[in-house]
Design an enzyme around this catalytic site. Structure first.
Site, PDB file in Angstrom:
ATOM      1  N   TYR A 189       0.821  -1.214   0.000  1.00 25.33           N
ATOM      2  CA  TYR A 189       0.000   0.000   0.000  1.00 25.33           C
ATOM      3  C   TYR A 189       0.860   1.271   0.000  1.00 25.33           C
ATOM      4  O   TYR A 189       0.709   2.117  -0.870  1.00 25.33           O
ATOM      5  CB  TYR A 189      -0.922  -0.007   1.225  1.00 25.33           C
ATOM      6  CG  TYR A 189      -2.345   0.392   0.942  1.00 25.33           C
ATOM      7  CD1 TYR A 189      -3.387  -0.072   1.741  1.00 25.33           C
ATOM      8  CD2 TYR A 189      -2.676   1.257  -0.092  1.00 25.33           C
ATOM      9  CE1 TYR A 189      -4.688   0.290   1.496  1.00 25.33           C
ATOM     10  CE2 TYR A 189      -3.978   1.625  -0.337  1.00 25.33           C
ATOM     11  CZ  TYR A 189      -4.984   1.133   0.469  1.00 25.33           C
ATOM     12  OH  TYR A 189      -6.279   1.488   0.239  1.00 25.33           O
ATOM     13  N   GLU A 196       2.411   6.341  -7.123  1.00 30.80           N
ATOM     14  CA  GLU A 196       1.390   7.217  -7.713  1.00 30.80           C
ATOM     15  C   GLU A 196       1.749   8.687  -7.518  1.00 30.80           C
ATOM     16  O   GLU A 196       1.694   9.489  -8.450  1.00 30.80           O
ATOM     17  CB  GLU A 196       0.024   6.917  -7.086  1.00 30.80           C
ATOM     18  CG  GLU A 196      -0.515   5.542  -7.478  1.00 30.80           C
ATOM     19  CD  GLU A 196      -1.705   5.114  -6.616  1.00 30.80           C
ATOM     20  OE1 GLU A 196      -2.515   5.981  -6.243  1.00 30.80           O
ATOM     21  OE2 GLU A 196      -1.815   3.904  -6.312  1.00 30.80           O
TER      22      GLU A 196
END
Lengths: 267, 308
Positions: A189, A196
């Site tokens: 995660y 990103e």
């Protein structure tokens, strides 16, 4: 009993184990129901069976799709020895399978999967945004390392997640899949978020220069929109949203792996 | 007169929080809440939810002890509703914001637009008109909060004020920025469009006010009774024949008029979001009317005649 069935099929707000389809035959005592009640029960059982069949198909298809993506990425890297051009080679497959995931919001809305529509919506939308509005439209950043980072993370996460759902639906869940789903995220995660954010950050100068997706005054709609600042706001939104999603997964992990009962904060 | 004993348990942990003995049979839940507040000063009555069942509905303040399905030792469950704030406070705060903010943009206070525009005025008369309409709208809302509305509930959760103010203040700033912008473009169809928009806006403001007055007159001061609203002599209330919540219908109309007047996409967006929210509220209100009154007029729709 029928009342309970109704609740199961309606929108559940509980943040429970996702993709667990609702049981089709309730273990409750039925008195001599009327013909109508029995017909209703049969209809609901059929609905449940159809939902399960569809979800099984969906999850198998998605597992396969992301496996194909993983293999294509590995093959490219092994053959070419570089990550340049890797995104272009898998772009179409990625767009297809990631967009298909929009259906999951529908599953929650229809109640055949017991997860919050909002949680799923936020996750799927952020993926769609990355794929369509960042990597797809801003070609100059397609060869960045950060793109490879989040692609690898997404692939590993999705293969684990969809195979978990598949095995769950088939009532045959190997422990290592359960272990993977509820442990790998702790590393994946944050790495995915890093990939990103770095990608969007790299894209900013190109957006600024080209003025893409933006609208300036004066115009007859009396509105303006600056995609550059929109991206910055999007990046900032990770600050409140990421911890919430992460701790949600941590709570799920404690419950599923250690059977702890967590008292959720009532709304 | 036989006295009751009341014990109050925590709805989640089932801990015994309070024991009251020698409670009058005709004591109300409101009075019991006051007694509970004495032993637990941090839980003022407005934030207490008292129920018969841990997962059941809250009892009303007016409910009388002896009319409840309890024995002479009554067991109630308590849930903390969290910090509360009065509806009046929330309304006043959330409406004052847009009033003040819009004027700041209208007068082009420093740091909003480029410095050469500071404290200048727009050359388009529709911008002045829009400012008057917007300010009138929110002043009307403030005055209605103080003098017209009769609220069923005294309080709401404290976090609502942050949510509501963000919504109203945020949208007001966003709309005001564009309407009062030096590069604002007036409506395409010019004077005709503005005139029509103003008529719609004023009509709906009067309508909305008429409905608020009609609803106020349904309820005697200090009471919490609920009755079916009916058309009165005021023609603006005749819409009650077709709609359950005409106050929302008129409100939508007023903002539609304002959108037409300013021809500004953020205003249209605000109107749309408000419409969605008011439709949700209207449907809920309509449903509770139908549940509460057997003879509720069947012709009525929640917010839009025959459509919604």
């Amino acid at each position: 009993c029928l009342h309970r069935l109704d609740q199961w099929f309606s929108n559940g707000a509980g943040m429970d184990d996702p993709a667990a389809p609702l049981p089709t035959s309730p273990s409750c005592h039925e008195e001599d129901g009327t013909v109508e009640e029995k017909e209703n029960n049969n209809k609901k059982r059929t609905k449940g069976a159809v939902a399960t069949a569809w979800l099984t198909f969906y999850n198998i298809a998605m597992t396969a799709g992301w496996l194909v993506l993983a293999m294509a990425m590995m093959r490219f890297y092994i053959q070419k020895g570089t990550h340049k051009g890797l995104y272009r080679s898998i772009a179409r497959t990625l767009k297809f399978f990631q967009t298909f995931a929009l259906l999951e919001v529908g599953h929650c809305a229809l109640g055949i999967v017991r997860t919050s529509v909002i949680v799923t919506g936020v996750q799927v939308c952020s993926r769609i945004f990355m794929v369509w509005f960042v990597t797809n439209s801003i070609r100059q950043i397609q060869n960045e390392e950060s793109v490879i980072l989040f692609l690898v993370v997404w692939t590993m996460t999705e293969i684990t997640r969809y195979s978990y759902y598949t095995f769950n639906l088939l009532h045959h869940l190997p422990y290592f899949i359960k272990w993977a789903r509820y442990n790998l995220f702790i590393v994946l995660y944050p790495l995915g978020v890093a990939g990103e954010l770095l990608t969007i950050y790299a894209a900013l100068p190109f957006v600024r220069r080209s003025g893409m997706y933006s609208m300036r005054l004066p115009n007859k709609y009396n509105v303006s929109f600056d995609y550059y600042y929109c991206l910055i706001v999007f990046m900032l939104s990770y600050i409140p949203l990421f911890p919430q999603l992460f701790f949600h997964m941590l709570r799920q992990r404690r419950r599923v792996l250690h059977g702890e009962v967590i008292v959720e904060k009532d709304d | 007169m036989k006295h009751y004993e009341v014990e109050i348990l925590d709805a989640k942990t089932k801990d015994k929080l309070c024991f009251l003995d020698k409670v009058e049979p005709n004591a109300t839940i409101g009075e019991i809440k006051s007694m509970f507040h004495k032993s637990h000063p941090q839980w003022y009555p407005a934030r207490q939810s008292i129920r018969l069942d841990p997962k059941g509905k809250s009892l009303k303040d007016e409910d009388v002890l002896q009319h409840l399905p309890v024995g002479t030792t009554a067991t109630f469950y308590f849930r903390d509703l969290g910090a509360q704030i009065s509806w009046v406070t929330v309304f006043l705060t959330e409406y004052t914001g847009p009033l003040v903010l819009y004027l700041m943009f209208y007068f082009r206070v420093s740091f909003i637009y480029a410095p050469k525009y500071d404290f200048t005025t727009s050359k388009h008369w529709v911008v002045h008109l829009a400012c008057m309409c917007h300010s009138f709208h929110f002043m009307k809302r403030l005055l209605e909060t103080l003098f017209v509305h009769r609220f069923s509930h005294g309080t709401m959760p404290l976090r609502n004020i942050f949510k509501n103010c963000t919504y109203y203040w945020g949208f007001a700033a966003w709309m005001a920025y564009y309407v009062n912008h030096p590069l604002y473009t007036p409506p395409i169809y010019g004077e005709q469009q503005i005139r029509l928009a103003l008529i719609i806006f004023l009509f709906c403001q009067i309508g909305n006010f008429s409905i608020h007055i009609a609803l106020r007159n349904l309820r005697p001061p200090g009471s919490k009774t609920r009755k079916i609203p009916y058309p009165t002599k005021n023609p603006f209330t005749w819409i009650f024949l077709l709609v359950s919540c005409p106050n929302y219908t008129y409100e939508l109309g007023a903002w539609f008029g304002f959108t037409l007047m300013t021809q500004c996409l953020p205003v249209a967006f605000f109107t749309l979001v408000g419409f969605i929210q008011m439709t949700v509220w209207a449907k809920g209100k309509h449903r509770s009317y139908l549940k509460e009154f057997r003879d509720y007029p069947p012709l009525r729709s929640p917010i839009l005649p025959f459509i919604l």
